[in-house]
Design a protein around this motif. Structure first.
Motif, PDB file in Angstrom:
ATOM      1  N   VAL A 164      75.874  81.992 108.585  1.00  0.00           N
ATOM      2  CA  VAL A 164      76.726  82.194 107.410  1.00  0.00           C
ATOM      3  C   VAL A 164      77.508  83.504 107.552  1.00  0.00           C
ATOM      4  CG1 VAL A 164      76.717  82.599 104.910  1.00  0.00           C
ATOM      5  CG2 VAL A 164      75.246  80.829 105.895  1.00  0.00           C
ATOM      6  N   PHE A 165      76.852  84.543 108.038  1.00  0.00           N
ATOM      7  CA  PHE A 165      77.515  85.827 108.273  1.00  0.00           C
ATOM      8  C   PHE A 165      78.741  85.640 109.152  1.00  0.00           C
ATOM      9  CE2 PHE A 165      78.334  89.393 111.058  1.00  0.00           C
ATOM     10  CZ  PHE A 165      78.273  90.515 110.243  1.00  0.00           C
ATOM     11  N   GLY A 166      78.591  84.927 110.265  1.00  0.00           N
ATOM     12  CA  GLY A 166      79.710  84.707 111.177  1.00  0.00           C
ATOM     13  C   GLY A 166      80.852  83.957 110.530  1.00  0.00           C
ATOM     14  N   ALA A 167      80.510  82.993 109.680  1.00  0.00           N
ATOM     15  CA  ALA A 167      81.557  82.217 109.001  1.00  0.00           C
ATOM     16  C   ALA A 167      82.298  83.072 107.978  1.00  0.00           C
ATOM     17  CB  ALA A 167      80.927  80.996 108.325  1.00  0.00           C
ATOM     18  N   VAL A 168      81.556  83.905 107.231  1.00  0.00           N
ATOM     19  CA  VAL A 168      82.197  84.811 106.272  1.00  0.00           C
ATOM     20  C   VAL A 168      83.105  85.791 107.009  1.00  0.00           C
ATOM     21  CG1 VAL A 168      81.831  86.648 104.570  1.00  0.00           C
ATOM     22  CG2 VAL A 168      80.353  84.626 104.561  1.00  0.00           C
ATOM     23  N   ALA A 169      82.631  86.302 108.157  1.00  0.00           N
ATOM     24  CA  ALA A 169      83.403  87.264 108.940  1.00  0.00           C
ATOM     25  C   ALA A 169      84.723  86.667 109.422  1.00  0.00           C
ATOM     26  CB  ALA A 169      82.579  87.757 110.126  1.00  0.00           C
ATOM     27  N   ARG A 170      84.747  85.345 109.611  1.00  0.00           N
ATOM     28  CA  ARG A 170      85.980  84.682 110.046  1.00  0.00           C
ATOM     29  C   ARG A 170      86.871  84.305 108.872  1.00  0.00           C
ATOM     30  NH1 ARG A 170      82.311  81.646 113.119  1.00  0.00           N
ATOM     31  NH2 ARG A 170      82.918  79.692 112.071  1.00  0.00           N
ATOM     32  N   VAL A 181      77.559  74.513 107.807  1.00  0.00           N
ATOM     33  CA  VAL A 181      76.108  74.694 107.999  1.00  0.00           C
ATOM     34  C   VAL A 181      75.286  73.582 107.350  1.00  0.00           C
ATOM     35  CG1 VAL A 181      76.428  77.184 108.116  1.00  0.00           C
ATOM     36  CG2 VAL A 181      75.809  76.150 105.926  1.00  0.00           C
ATOM     37  N   PHE A 182      75.980  72.563 106.835  1.00  0.00           N
ATOM     38  CA  PHE A 182      75.315  71.405 106.222  1.00  0.00           C
ATOM     39  C   PHE A 182      74.389  71.832 105.093  1.00  0.00           C
ATOM     40  CE2 PHE A 182      76.054  70.418 110.740  1.00  0.00           C
ATOM     41  CZ  PHE A 182      76.959  69.370 110.593  1.00  0.00           C
ATOM     42  N   ALA A 183      74.957  72.551 104.136  1.00  0.00           N
ATOM     43  CA  ALA A 183      74.196  73.019 102.977  1.00  0.00           C
ATOM     44  C   ALA A 183      75.097  72.951 101.753  1.00  0.00           C
ATOM     45  CB  ALA A 183      73.698  74.452 103.200  1.00  0.00           C
ATOM     46  N   SER A 184      74.504  73.087 100.575  1.00  0.00           N
ATOM     47  CA  SER A 184      75.288  73.089  99.343  1.00  0.00           C
ATOM     48  C   SER A 184      75.959  74.445  99.158  1.00  0.00           C
ATOM     49  CB  SER A 184      74.382  72.803  98.146  1.00  0.00           C
ATOM     50  OG  SER A 184      73.469  73.881  97.961  1.00  0.00           O
ATOM     51  N   GLU A 185      76.980  74.477  98.317  1.00  0.00           N
ATOM     52  CA  GLU A 185      77.665  75.742  98.052  1.00  0.00           C
ATOM     53  C   GLU A 185      76.718  76.745  97.397  1.00  0.00           C
ATOM     54  OE1 GLU A 185      81.709  75.986  96.555  1.00  0.00           O
ATOM     55  OE2 GLU A 185      81.960  73.834  96.919  1.00  0.00           O
ATOM     56  N   SER A 186      75.823  76.276  96.538  1.00  0.00           N
ATOM     57  CA  SER A 186      74.879  77.189  95.884  1.00  0.00           C
ATOM     58  C   SER A 186      73.941  77.814  96.918  1.00  0.00           C
ATOM     59  CB  SER A 186      74.075  76.456  94.807  1.00  0.00           C
ATOM     60  OG  SER A 186      73.312  75.409  95.368  1.00  0.00           O
ATOM     61  N   THR A 187      73.564  77.037  97.929  1.00  0.00           N
ATOM     62  CA  THR A 187      72.716  77.581  98.997  1.00  0.00           C
ATOM     63  C   THR A 187      73.485  78.621  99.809  1.00  0.00           C
ATOM     64  OG1 THR A 187      71.438  75.526  99.165  1.00  0.00           O
ATOM     65  CG2 THR A 187      71.385  76.994 101.067  1.00  0.00           C
ATOM     66  N   VAL A 192      74.676  84.321 101.232  1.00  0.00           N
ATOM     67  CA  VAL A 192      75.609  85.456 101.194  1.00  0.00           C
ATOM     68  C   VAL A 192      74.986  86.619 100.425  1.00  0.00           C
ATOM     69  CG1 VAL A 192      77.839  86.287 100.345  1.00  0.00           C
ATOM     70  CG2 VAL A 192      77.683  84.053 101.455  1.00  0.00           C
ATOM     71  N   GLY A 193      74.337  86.302  99.306  1.00  0.00           N
ATOM     72  CA  GLY A 193      73.670  87.343  98.525  1.00  0.00           C
ATOM     73  C   GLY A 193      72.580  88.048  99.320  1.00  0.00           C
ATOM     74  N   ALA A 194      71.831  87.271 100.098  1.00  0.00           N
ATOM     75  CA  ALA A 194      70.774  87.861 100.920  1.00  0.00           C
ATOM     76  C   ALA A 194      71.355  88.752 102.014  1.00  0.00           C
ATOM     77  CB  ALA A 194      69.922  86.749 101.545  1.00  0.00           C
ATOM     78  N   ILE A 195      72.469  88.320 102.598  1.00  0.00           N
ATOM     79  CA  ILE A 195      73.133  89.112 103.644  1.00  0.00           C
ATOM     80  C   ILE A 195      73.614  90.433 103.068  1.00  0.00           C
ATOM     81  CG2 ILE A 195      75.172  89.205 105.139  1.00  0.00           C
ATOM     82  CD1 ILE A 195      74.877  86.093 105.358  1.00  0.00           C
ATOM     83  N   LEU A 196      74.261  90.386 101.920  1.00  0.00           N
ATOM     84  CA  LEU A 196      74.757  91.616 101.287  1.00  0.00           C
ATOM     85  C   LEU A 196      73.606  92.566 100.985  1.00  0.00           C
ATOM     86  CD1 LEU A 196      77.355  90.089  98.780  1.00  0.00           C
ATOM     87  CD2 LEU A 196      77.860  91.306 100.896  1.00  0.00           C
ATOM     88  N   ARG A 197      72.519  92.022 100.480  1.00  0.00           N
ATOM     89  CA  ARG A 197      71.367  92.856 100.123  1.00  0.00           C
ATOM     90  C   ARG A 197      70.740  93.493 101.366  1.00  0.00           C
ATOM     91  NH1 ARG A 197      68.970  89.210  97.958  1.00  0.00           N
ATOM     92  NH2 ARG A 197      67.398  88.661  99.512  1.00  0.00           N
ATOM     93  N   ARG A 202      78.657  95.647  99.675  1.00  0.00           N
ATOM     94  CA  ARG A 202      79.060  95.355  98.303  1.00  0.00           C
ATOM     95  C   ARG A 202      79.571  93.932  98.112  1.00  0.00           C
ATOM     96  NH1 ARG A 202      80.708 100.426  99.259  1.00  0.00           N
ATOM     97  NH2 ARG A 202      82.701  99.709 100.080  1.00  0.00           N
ATOM     98  N   ASP A 203      80.361  93.445  99.061  1.00  0.00           N
ATOM     99  CA  ASP A 203      81.019  92.155  98.862  1.00  0.00           C
ATOM    100  C   ASP A 203      81.388  91.534 100.198  1.00  0.00           C
ATOM    101  OD1 ASP A 203      83.321  93.526  99.716  1.00  0.00           O
ATOM    102  OD2 ASP A 203      83.848  94.068  97.674  1.00  0.00           O
TER     103      ASP A 203
END
Length: 226
Positions: A164-170, A181-187, A192-197, A202-203
């Motif tokens: 997920v990190f790599g996808a956000v970075a792109r 990643v074959f997951a729901s948007e809520s997942t 993303v929240g876990a990565i930020l923490r 911040r975002d």
């Protein structure tokens, strides 16, 4: 209401932007500053949600003001996050790129339309960038000629979180990442929240900066020729 602080050394420009912002549903201008030094103080006093920050000003420019706004000791005293959008007259401005490294969520050209300005305020308030992913990558690639090794915090990410990190970075959206990643948007939002923490960011914009700083941006996969 999205609380907006205006920062520009030209009073006429500030007042013009004030009229545009105050005319939007769900937004209000809570203050205005003529230079970066005044802006830093008003962010502490007024706690705006979004700061529209001119990049070139006397006394203290927008780059240094942005850096001071996001100093850890200052940010720790806030009850809610603040987002900064840099205003500049130059496209792909190196100074704007530096402000993004310091914590800004992107930049707008001063000649932008009222609709684009309002959309940008809503976008950064939601924690997203106001710059196309390819433009953000172009800016940041020029900022990090030497890449720093990935810190231990990055190594603590799970395999799925790194994906997920790599996808956000792109620059992919949650919807695009969910399909990847074959997951729901809520997942995806949870990841993303876990990565930020875990990374102390911040975002999503700061995830992109982090990825470029440490050389963790992978090029998008390309289809092999037939």
């Amino acid at each position: 209401m999205i609380r907006v602080l205006l920062v520009d050394d030209q009073e006429l420009f500030r007042e013009g932007v004030r009229v545009i912002v105050d005319a939007q549903e769900g937004m209000e201008v809570v203050g205005a500053a003529a230079d970066g030094l005044e802006a830093v103080g008003l962010v502490d006093d007024l706690e705006p949600d979004v700061v529209l920050m001119d990049i070139r000003m006397p006394e203290m420019d927008g780059v240094e003001a942005t850096r001071q706004i996001f100093l850890p000791e200052r940010a720790a005293r806030r009850e809610r996050p603040v987002r900064v959008v840099v205003l500049t007259t130059f496209n792909l401005d190196d100074r704007a790129a530096t402000a993004i490294r310091h914590g800004a969520s992107g930049f707008l050209l001063k000649g932008t339309t009222p609709v684009m300005l309002a959309d940008a305020i809503r976008t950064v308030h939601a924690g997203n960038a106001v710059l196309a992913p390819q433009d953000l990558a172009t800016l940041l690639d020029g900022q990090f000629q030497t890449r720093a090794p990935a810190p231990a915090a990055y190594l603590s990410l799970t395999e799925k979180e790194r994906e997920v990190f790599g996808a956000v970075a792109r620059g992919l959206s949650n919807t695009e990442i969910a399909g990847l990643v074959f997951a729901s948007e809520s997942t995806v939002k949870t990841h993303v929240g876990a990565i930020l923490r875990k990374l102390g960011l911040r975002d999503r914009v700061q995830i992109v900066v982090f990825a470029h700083e440490h050389g963790l941006v992978e090029p998008p996969a390309t289809e092999s020729p037939d």
